[in-house]
Scaffold this active site. Structure first.
Site, mmCIF file in Angstrom:
data_model
loop_
_atom_site.group_PDB
_atom_site.id
_atom_site.type_symbol
_atom_site.label_atom_id
_atom_site.label_comp_id
_atom_site.label_asym_id
_atom_site.label_seq_id
_atom_site.Cartn_x
_atom_site.Cartn_y
_atom_site.Cartn_z
ATOM 1 N N ASP A 93 44.906 51.625 34.529
ATOM 2 C CA ASP A 93 45.240 51.422 33.112
ATOM 3 C C ASP A 93 44.511 52.351 32.149
ATOM 4 O O ASP A 93 44.588 52.141 30.936
ATOM 5 C CB ASP A 93 44.942 49.964 32.717
ATOM 6 C CG ASP A 93 45.910 48.988 33.361
ATOM 7 O OD1 ASP A 93 46.988 49.421 33.785
ATOM 8 O OD2 ASP A 93 45.561 47.797 33.428
ATOM 9 N N SER B 142 55.274 44.770 34.961
ATOM 10 C CA SER B 142 54.182 45.551 35.559
ATOM 11 C C SER B 142 53.362 44.754 36.570
ATOM 12 O O SER B 142 52.607 45.333 37.349
ATOM 13 C CB SER B 142 53.251 46.090 34.464
ATOM 14 O OG SER B 142 52.625 45.026 33.768
ATOM 15 N N HIS C 238 47.008 42.268 33.475
ATOM 16 C CA HIS C 238 46.892 43.091 34.676
ATOM 17 C C HIS C 238 45.762 42.578 35.555
ATOM 18 O O HIS C 238 45.030 41.658 35.176
ATOM 19 C CB HIS C 238 46.663 44.566 34.319
ATOM 20 C CG HIS C 238 47.925 45.291 33.955
ATOM 21 N ND1 HIS C 238 47.943 46.590 33.485
ATOM 22 C CD2 HIS C 238 49.227 44.893 33.994
ATOM 23 C CE1 HIS C 238 49.200 46.957 33.241
ATOM 24 N NE2 HIS C 238 49.985 45.945 33.536
#
Length: 204
Positions: free
Chosen positions: A146, A81, A120
């Site tokens: 998210d 990701s 992230h």
């Protein structure tokens, strides 16, 4: 026409050679272990060596936790990701001693009722009237933010959700950890072999 050579015999030879090599190493270690078992004093000394290695590793980990103020100072990237910035299997070093994090920082955060933290990037920072900072994250390789990953009803992360800011990386080194998690048997085999080698190693 020349006939192509099948790779199967070559692969089989490599497999048999590797298996033979592993068997020889294991047999040698078993012999050394039997000798060690017969010498109780040497066995005690080697057990103390093993305990010192384990204790030293724990002390280093606790020291990293104290310096970085993070409960997980080293993490492994488990998904794609964050590509291309970080690849699956990269090891990240975290620092949670910094007071503030901002847009663009790569952070590791935890979500309620989820065991595995997420790596992230911060895309938005929202400061409330009472100076409470809220954060919104997103994976570089994801199309949306998210909020779908957060706990039900949660729209923002709080500072205390952050385990640390990524300050360094080692490429692909964490693939070993991923393999051990995917195949738990390998973990016990590797730990057992390492312990066996420490016990049967001889001081120079």
């Amino acid at each position: 026409y020349p006939r192509s050579i099948s790779p199967v015999p070559a692969f089989r030879y490599i497999y048999l050679s590797t298996a033979t090599m592993i068997k020889e190493v294991v047999d040698k270690q078993v012999v050394e272990l039997k000798k060690l078992w017969a010498n109780k004093r040497q066995l005690l000394f080697q057990c103390l060596n093993l305990a010192m290695i384990v204790f030293s590793a724990l002390m280093i980990w606790k020291g990293l936790m104290f310096v970085t103020k993070s409960e997980s100072p080293v993490v492994v990237v488990l998904s794609g990701s964050m590509e291309p910035a970080f690849q699956r299997g990269d090891i990240l070093f975290l620092n949670n001693a910094v007071e503030q994090v901002g847009v663009g920082d790569v952070v590791v955060f935890k979500i309620k009722d989820r065991d595995i933290p997420i790596v992230h990037r911060i895309m938005k920072v929202h400061t409330k009237p009472d100076d409470t900072v809220e954060l919104l994250t997103k994976g570089d390789n994801n199309r949306v933010d998210d909020r779908g990953l957060y706990a039900p009803g949660q729209l923002w992360l709080k500072r205390e959700d952050i385990l640390g800011k990524a300050v360094g990386t080692l490429r692909y080194v964490g693939m070993v950890t991923i393999a051990l998690n995917d195949y738990p048997v390998l973990k016990y085999v590797l730990v057992g072999m390492m312990g066996l080698f420490v016990l049967t190693s001889k001081e120079g």
